[in-house]
Enzyme design. Structure first.
Site, PDB file in Angstrom:
ATOM      1  N   HIS A   1       0.798  -1.222   0.000  1.00  0.00           N
ATOM      2  CA  HIS A   1       0.000   0.000   0.000  1.00  0.00           C
ATOM      3  C   HIS A   1       0.835   1.277   0.000  1.00  0.00           C
ATOM      4  O   HIS A   1       0.968   1.904  -1.029  1.00  0.00           O
ATOM      5  CB  HIS A   1      -0.954  -0.029   1.178  1.00  0.00           C
ATOM      6  CG  HIS A   1      -1.950   1.080   1.155  1.00  0.00           C
ATOM      7  ND1 HIS A   1      -2.803   1.273   0.104  1.00  0.00           N
ATOM      8  CD2 HIS A   1      -2.205   2.058   2.053  1.00  0.00           C
ATOM      9  CE1 HIS A   1      -3.560   2.336   0.347  1.00  0.00           C
ATOM     10  NE2 HIS A   1      -3.204   2.831   1.517  1.00  0.00           N
TER      11      HIS A   1
ATOM     12  N   GLU B   1     -10.185  -4.055   5.198  1.00  0.00           N
ATOM     13  CA  GLU B   1     -10.717  -2.933   4.430  1.00  0.00           C
ATOM     14  C   GLU B   1     -11.438  -3.483   3.206  1.00  0.00           C
ATOM     15  O   GLU B   1     -11.204  -4.620   2.793  1.00  0.00           O
ATOM     16  CB  GLU B   1      -9.580  -2.005   3.978  1.00  0.00           C
ATOM     17  CG  GLU B   1      -8.652  -2.639   2.953  1.00  0.00           C
ATOM     18  CD  GLU B   1      -8.310  -1.703   1.816  1.00  0.00           C
ATOM     19  OE1 GLU B   1      -9.183  -0.916   1.412  1.00  0.00           O
ATOM     20  OE2 GLU B   1      -7.183  -1.775   1.320  1.00  0.00           O
TER      21      GLU B   1
ATOM     22  N   HIS C   1     -14.247   0.269   6.071  1.00  0.00           N
ATOM     23  CA  HIS C   1     -13.611   1.148   5.085  1.00  0.00           C
ATOM     24  C   HIS C   1     -14.062   0.827   3.655  1.00  0.00           C
ATOM     25  O   HIS C   1     -13.276   0.403   2.814  1.00  0.00           O
ATOM     26  CB  HIS C   1     -12.074   1.035   5.201  1.00  0.00           C
ATOM     27  CG  HIS C   1     -11.373   2.251   4.673  1.00  0.00           C
ATOM     28  ND1 HIS C   1     -11.107   2.428   3.351  1.00  0.00           N
ATOM     29  CD2 HIS C   1     -10.881   3.334   5.308  1.00  0.00           C
ATOM     30  CE1 HIS C   1     -10.465   3.579   3.175  1.00  0.00           C
ATOM     31  NE2 HIS C   1     -10.321   4.155   4.358  1.00  0.00           N
TER      32      HIS C   1
END
Lengths: 566, 980
Positions: free
Chosen positions: A193, A239, A450
């Site tokens: 990420h 997420e 999320h």
């Protein structure tokens, strides 16, 4: 026993990540983000749900911050001034735009931290990875300034607060197991990420869970893919930003991009790549540097803005957090010492001949990139490569529709004859990646955070139907409770222990009669030949109410004449 | 030794009780052995061993670590006498029985080392260890394993273990013991498969991960060697593997993947009807773990996928798409079940962070692309992306896979791919470039634009990577052969450029020229029609022969290529090319041919007939040559210095041309011929050499040319009977010269093959014939005699090779037989007739030809610094002599002539020369006996070799050579002056 998950932020929404998990009596707060789109109390998570009295020290064991994204702080300052200078009409947009960026880029995992520790008063430990800790104060300070000085808002916290807050932070390394207290241990796993992003594994007693934060399952040029061990999890909180998207191979897009650039420079044209200083810029730079090297191209690549230097310093320092490619080449040459990248000077703009220029900011919203754009856009052999999404209101966004002219303000019009290439990557995992992670970890329960609600619902259905794992997607301020594993202590008899130490098995073969009854699919599931452990044991509750494990040979002796059934 | 013997009494005395504590005494002798040498050392060592052996069990315990070390030294020392070794061995075996268990592992180690260093004792060691084993098995312990380990290490073959021992060890309580057994079963320890299988299956349930891993590995080994007849066993193992794919330990999962791949395929091959079904299952099962977090697991998965033999097309296509595919026709039940597992497996692999995985994906694609054409096309898209990879290894593998696809006819490079692909040709890694070019060789391009751009990229390559030249030429030659129609299109362009370059109108870029020539000459290679390619191109190409011949090394060698070029370049003689199907399809050749050009035209046989007689080389079969020219050969040629091969080629080129000019000689245009001969001669003399081989060859060629030249000159006079302008003296002189040269040709070169020897002999016969046409009666008989000798020799050679004599030789033979009483009776007219039949044979430079020559130098001698001598006394002349290519059984002489004509010979003993290869050297003071009564004189010194060739008139010089001398070097003048 149960694991209770209280979602304070990022429940059925994107941004403001904040999840409080109670495992066997230990409460951990994962991430402490804030929502940038709103300015009232909704900006912060509703901390009162943790402890109505405000006694957070006893209510929480620790806070764990998974990651942050620093690029935009570096760019914020820079960007803000320029927009005002350039055009009046853009100011309005620019607000939305850069808050949009912040939203997207992950102050949502850390933004409320200082507020929570200093204003609300939390004195427990805060854990984050080394890169996050290094970059967090920079970012928070910038954020504070923007908030207070530019928007003229009331100051929520000051610079001292930030310094105080950072004192409470304990940095952790990848795969380092930390004993927070007697019962609670946490461990960070690489998440890809952004630089320093991590997934956290927490274990209290026999219950284990993983909170992913944002992660990426496909590697970048500069950051690797998420890596985690196969664990026996009770709960996985993941997420789900791209809960329904499935991305194609990134290679193809890279190839198109390189082809376009190569074609342009070999025809003597100039290439403008508007990017921000960190993250994507490094990735593209590595990509192009490799390509140049391989193809023996001699066309210069320029990298504008001093912020890149600063960014590259961080990357070089934190080499352990980058991708395998960079680690591999690190002993011989640091991938961030680009061989074909030259230092930018203003004279470059008017030098004839082909070149490639990385100019900040991205989206051509101002600054150098806009200036260069104004000069180069009227030429047909120029290529503008837009790496990533452009928000409405920016030149980049307008450019994507390939208009013949762009009107910056009533007095400035640019003829656009250049070619435009768009190149979209996202550092978030796609739904395939989420599914793959869940499949690999095979937890007993999954909670999605999320993400947007409809996407979460569809992903939830998929997880449930394909893997049979119960899945939840709580809204903000909701609590989900899932059962946790508890092991019960029992005494083992000596005979049992002795048998356990030796292998003890027999092969069981289904008789053909049994088989013939079953259908074809059953046959596939049940092997004809099975290995069966002969450690058949009985759990006996004796007079003192304690559990005891014995070998089945002993059972008869213990129970006397009483016959037992299998 | 004195010191030691002095120490001995003291030492023993010091130890006081030496006689009872024998281990100490043994140690003492050991210690002694270290310092002594030879027999004494052996004695000491033996004594120490004896002392050890006589020990009581109690005292054995006292064997110290030091003793083990010294034993070790003895064992490792190759000069230790056999007897000592065997006594060490006995001691060791003995001490195994009596010493405490703690010592056993060291002793076993020693025994193992001893057996490996002294194989003669290995069997004995095996037997004794085996006999001890049964006592140790109840219950099996670490010690049992150590014994087994020693057994296994000593034995070269796998050790067989009986069932009960095996099971008892496998079920032992101690886990390292079990681990050892599992790890070694099936490779170093033989167990019945029937027994091994269930035990290993059981062991897969072990709580210890390493035992699980090893048992899975052992199952893989078992699956590789054993054959199972019962399908349930195979299925059971496969399913156990599948279960362990989700094991918590990485190492177990790695092995589980291997088990699944291997046993899954076994399962699939059990039943033909179910093969596709089960293969699909296995494929999907492997794909489902493609996202494992452990890199090695992923690598194993793709290795496993690379072994698939059959997979349904739908699943293959699914593995290229992350989204679940929507099929046109209703999907099978199985596909629906498996699709999500398979989805995007290969894409994930290609995107992987670790290059090992990406490499493995590319390799697995090799097997998979063969399974379905449609899949191959889709996978190509993936591979094109991989060409951008930053790791050389990965790019290389991707190209290799594409090459593999091309061989299997499933590579179709579309135009949009070509662009990318041509980029790869310029890659900065040489192996990637080579691999990419390999693909170009097999390509069939669709349109001439692509062809042109490919050609341009290759030519550009030549500039940027000159080191790749040979390979690029070879690729161009394939490109030309495969795309004749496109070459034809640009033939004129090329011809213009090449001609302009050669004529000096343009900058001469030799690499580019050579490349263009390769391309154009390769186009009509398999086709009789030269098309628009002008013949001059072929003659230009001949000048690059050695540079470009490697480009055609897959189908012809240099000689055949030269012939081909000459054939095509001569506009007078049209080549006759028969295209017919080659004789029987050689399976080996077929494979090779696929690599070469991939089209069936190559099977055609090309026959080139030339005007004058056929050389065996002129008739060649492409197939056969292709087989002969294997790559190693190719490499060998590369290593040869380019310059040398250029020279050789050039010489050959000239020699080959010679026969062609002969008709001109006969048709009375000698001047023209002489002109070209002179020209060649000049060129030959201007050549320089890096090594001896071409120098020798060129010396030969030069001499040959000189002879031909003389022949042509003399011919004009004798055969055409033209008026001798410059008088008979000159003619006589020329004939004399011719004679001398012919002798030189015979004597100064070695290493002819029979065929070449015949050509040379024929030439000499010609010179004699010429002389006989002319010579007066006095020398006639002598010359005739010599000719007869040469003729007989020729005849015997011809017989040996069962060849037919040429017209000239045959006619000569008749003449000789007719006039057996001597040449006098033959008229010169008869010889004249013979001459008309002569035509020179085509001669190639013999490969092993060696020029016999000598170098003579007299150091420090010149007119200003003469050597001293005293009249009447022997003078010594210091000579540095180097002779080349003369074997020691030849007779060499130093010949010294004084001006008055007196000659003295000194025999050179070749044995006393310093030999290095074919070169002999000596510095030798040659004595000169007859120094005259003068103040100073000059001596002509040279080195000669006795000619054993024609022993007609022995030179009866006293003490001198028995046969005529052939001079090996120029005469050197030595200056001598009287000592005052």
């Amino acid at each position: 026993m149960a694991i209770e998950t209280l979602v304070l932020g990022a429940g059925q929404e994107v941004g403001k990540s904040c999840v409080v998990v109670n495992i066997n009596g230990k409460r951990i707060m994962f991430d402490c983000g804030m929502h940038m789109g709103v300015s009232d109390h909704r900006r912060y998570p509703n901390f009162s749900l943790i402890s109505p009295t405000g006694d957070f020290d006893t209510a929480l064991s620790c806070i764990i911050i998974t990651h942050l994204y620093c690029i935009n702080t570096l760019f914020l300052r820079f960007h803000y001034f320029l927009i005002i200078k350039i055009s009046h009409s853009l100011i309005l947009y620019s607000y939305i735009f850069f808050f949009g960026i912040i939203c997207d880029s992950h102050l949502d995992h850390l933004g409320a931290l200082v507020y929570f520790t200093e204003v609300c008063g939390f004195h427990g430990p805060i854990y984050m990875t080394y890169p996050t800790k290094a970059l967090a104060p920079l970012m928070l300070e910038d954020y504070r300034k923007v908030l207070v000085e530019r928007r003229g808002e009331e100051e929520q916290f000051n610079s001292d607060h930030i310094a105080e807050c950072m004192k409470k932070v304990i940095a952790v390394d990848l795969r380092q197991t930390i004993q927070v207290d007697k019962d609670l241990q946490i461990r960070a796993y690489y998440a890809g990420h952004v630089l320093g992003a991590a997934m956290f594994h927490a274990k209290v007693g026999d219950s284990e869970m993983v909170y992913t934060g944002d992660y990426n399952m496909t590697p970048d040029r500069h950051l690797g893919a998420a890596q985690i061990d196969r664990l026996r999890l009770d709960l996985l909180i993941t997420e789900s930003t791209y809960g329904t998207t499935i991305r194609d191979s990134k290679y193809a897009r890279e190839r198109e991009f390189l082809d376009a650039v190569h074609k342009c420079v070999s025809a003597g044209g100039k290439v403008l790549i508007p990017t921000f200083g960190l993250g994507r810029a490094q990735e593209l730079c590595i990509l192009m540097d490799d390509y140049w090297e391989r193809m023996n191209l001699k066309v210069p690549i320029y990298f504008s803005a001093g912020l890149t230097k600063q960014a590259n310093v961080y990357y070089k320092m934190l080499i352990n957090w980058t991708s395998q490619k960079i680690k591999d080449s690190y002993p011989t040459n640091n991938a961030f010492d680009f061989k074909n990248v030259c230092k930018y000077e203003r004279s470059v703009l008017d030098t004839p001949g082909p070149c490639v220029l990385f100019a900040s900011p991205g989206m051509i919203s101002g600054g150098l990139s806009l200036e260069v754009f104004k000069r180069w856009a009227p030429f047909e052999n120029t290529l503008v490569a837009l790496p990533g999404y452009c928000l409405p209101g920016t030149v980049g966004h307008v450019l994507m529709s390939k208009p013949p002219k762009i009107e910056l303000d009533p007095n400035t019009k640019i003829d656009v004859r250049c070619q435009v290439h768009q190149l979209a990557f996202s550092p978030h995992t796609d739904s395939k990646g989420i599914m793959d992670l869940i499949k690999f970890l095979s937890p007993k329960h999954v909670i999605l955070v999320h993400g947007e609600k409809p996407k979460m619902v569809s992903l939830k259905e998929k997880i449930h139907s394909e893997m049979g794992i119960p899945c939840y997607h709580p809204a903000n301020n909701e609590t989900v409770s899932v059962p946790s594993t508890v092991y019960v202590k029992a005494q083992a008899s000596d005979a049992f222990m002795e048998r356990c130490l030796k292998p003890n098995f027999k092969l069981h073969k289904c008789s053909s009669q049994e088989l013939s009854i079953k259908t074809l699919t059953d046959k596939n599931i049940v092997p004809e030949l099975q290995v069966i452990n002969e450690k058949a044991v009985f759990i006996v509750e004796d007079k003192s109410k304690k559990l005891k494990v014995v070998h089945n040979d002993e059972v008869l002796v213990m129970l006397g004449e009483k016959k037992t059934e299998d | 030794m004195g010191v030691l013997s002095a120490i001995q009494p003291f030492e023993l005395h010091h130890h006081h009780t030496a006689s009872t504590t024998s281990p100490l005494k043994g140690d003492y002798y050991q210690y002694l052995a270290k310092f002594k040498c030879g027999d004494e050392r052996k004695e000491a060592a033996d004594q120490s061993m004896k002392t050890y052996q006589n020990n009581t069990p109690e005292s054995i315990r006292l064997i110290s670590m030091q003793t083990f070390t010294s034993m070790m030294n003895e064992i490792l020392n190759p000069s230790t006498p056999k007897s000592t070794v065997s006594s060490i061995f006995k001691t060791l075996i003995h001490s195994l029985l009596h010493s405490p268990e703690s010592h056993h592992s060291q002793i076993l180690k020693l025994i193992t080392d001893l057996s490996s260093h002294h194989p003669s004792l290995a069997q004995l060691a095996l037997d004794s260890l085996q006999s001890m084993l049964p006592q140790l098995t109840d219950p099996p312990s670490q010690l049992t394993i150590e014994y087994l380990d020693a057994l296994v290490n000593i034995s070269e073959r796998p050790v067989e273990v009986d069932d009960s021992l095996f099971t008892s060890i496998c079920l032992a309580a101690s886990f390292p013991v079990r681990l050892w057994m599992v790890r070694n079963s099936g490779c170093r320890v033989m167990v019945r498969p029937k027994l091994l299988y269930p035990v290993l299956m059981g062991m897969t349930k072990e709580p210890y991960p390493c035992v699980r891993e090893e048992s899975l590995e052992a199952l893989v080994r078992l699956g590789e060697c054993a054959v199972f007849e019962e399908v349930s066993l195979v299925k059971g193992c496969y399913e156990r593997g599948v279960q362990l794919l989700s094991d918590n330990e990485d190492c177990v999962r790695i092995s589980a993947v291997r088990v699944v791949a291997l046993w899954g395929l076994m399962l699939a091959s059990f039943n033909v009807d179910m093969k596709t079904y089960w293969s699909n299952e296995v494929f999907a099962m492997l794909c489902s773990v493609v996202r494992d977090m452990n890199m090695k697991v992923r690598v194993e998965v793709f290795n496993g996928l690379g072994k698939m033999e059959i997979v349904s097309k739908e699943l293959l296509m699914q593995s290229l798409s992350k989204r679940v595919l929507v099929l046109d026709q209703s999907p099978t039940e199985q596909f629906v079940l498996l699709a999500s597992n398979v989805a995007g497996a290969l894409v994930h692999g290609v995107e992987d962070e670790f290059f090992e995985v990406r490499k493995s994906v590319c390799q697995s694609l090799r097997a998979l692309t063969v399974l379905s054409v449609e899949f191959a096309h889709a996978a190509l898209n993936l591979l094109m992306d991989v060409l951008n990879d930053y790791k050389v290894e990965v790019r290389f593998q991707a190209l290799e896979t594409m090459h593999h696809m091309a061989i299997n006819h499933c590579l179709e490079l579309q135009e949009n791919y070509m662009h990318k692909f041509l980029d790869v040709l310029e890659d900065n890694s040489s192996e990637v470039r080579f691999s990419a070019r390999k693909i170009v060789r097999l390509m069939k391009l669709r349109n001439h634009l692509l062809f042109k751009s490919t050609m341009d990229v290759l030519l550009k390559n030549l500039d940027s990577y000159p080191q790749d030249e040979a390979d690029i030429f070879s690729v161009l030659s394939h490109l030309g052969r495969n795309h004749k129609q496109f070459v034809d299109l640009i033939a004129n362009e090329i011809a213009d450029e090449v001609t302009a370059s050669f004529e000096g109108n343009r900058e001469f870029n030799s690499a580019r020229m050579a490349a263009l020539l390769v391309l154009s000459i390769s186009a009509p290679f398999l086709n009789a029609d030269v098309g628009p390619i002008p013949p001059v191109i072929f003659s230009f190409a001949a000048t690059f022969l050695s540079r470009i011949c490697c480009a055609f090394s897959d189908v012809m060698n240099r000689d055949t290529l030269l012939e081909y070029l000459i054939q095509k370049s001569s506009s007078m003689v049209q080549p006759e090319v028969n295209i017919s199907n080659g004789e029987g399809q050689n399976p080996l050749a077929k494979d090779d041919v696929q690599n070469v050009a991939g089209n069936e035209m190559i099977h055609s046989e090309i026959t080139i007939n030339n005007g004058e007689g056929q050389l065996p080389l002129s008739k060649y079969n492409v197939q056969n040559v292709a087989l002969e020219m294997k790559p190693p050969n190719d490499v060998g040629q590369h290593k040869q210095p380019v310059h040398d091969s250029v020279v050789l080629t050039y010489i050959n080129y000239i020699l080959v041309k010679l026969p062609n000019i002969w008709p001109k000689v006969q048709s009375y245009s000698a001047n023209e011929v002489l002109c070209s001969l002179r020209h060649w001669k000049e060129e030959l003399t201007s050549l320089t050499f890096d090594s001896s081989a071409p120098a020798d060859a060129s010396a030969f060629a030069l001499l040959y040319l000189k002879i031909i030249k003389l022949v042509v000159e003399v011919w004009d006079h004798l055969v055409r009977k033209t008026e001798v302008v410059s008088g008979t003296v000159e003619l006589e002189d020329k004939l004399e010269k011719l004679d001398r040269r012919a002798k030189e040709l015979m004597n100064r070169f070695v290493g002819f093959s029979a065929e070449e020897e015949i050509s040379v002999l024929e030439l000499i016969l010609l010179t004699y014939t010429l002389r006989l046409c002319r010579a007066e009666i006095c020398s006639r008989n002598f010359i005739f005699k010599r000719m007869t000798i040469i003729y007989l020799r020729t005849e015997s050679f011809l017989k040996l090779r069962s060849d037919v004599a040429s017209g000239f030789v045959a006619e000569l033979g008749n003449l000789i037989r007719e006039s057996s009483n001597g040449g006098a009776s033959c008229s010169s007219l008869a010889f004249d007739n013979c001459l008309k039949l002569f035509s020179p044979k085509r001669l190639m430079i013999p490969e092993g030809i060696r020029h016999r020559r000598a170098e003579l130098s007299i150091p420090n001698n010149c007119p200003d610094y003469p050597l001293p001598f005293a009249p009447g006394l022997t003078a010594s002349i210091p000579c540095d002599i180097t002779i080349h290519n003369i074997s020691s059984n030849c007779r060499a002489w130093v010949r010294m002539c004084i001006n008055d004509g007196f000659t003295q010979h000194v025999y050179l003993d070749l044995q006393s020369f310093e030999v290095s290869g074919e070169v002999r050297k000596i510095s030798y003071a040659v004595p000169y006996y007859r120094t005259p009564e003068v103040d100073s004189f000059n001596l002509k010194v040279c080195i000669g070799l006795e000619s054993l060739f024609e022993n007609v008139t022995p030179v009866q010089a006293h003490g001198g050579p028995k046969c005529e001398l052939v001079l090996l070097c120029e005469e050197k003048i030595v200056y001598l002056s009287r000592v005052l």
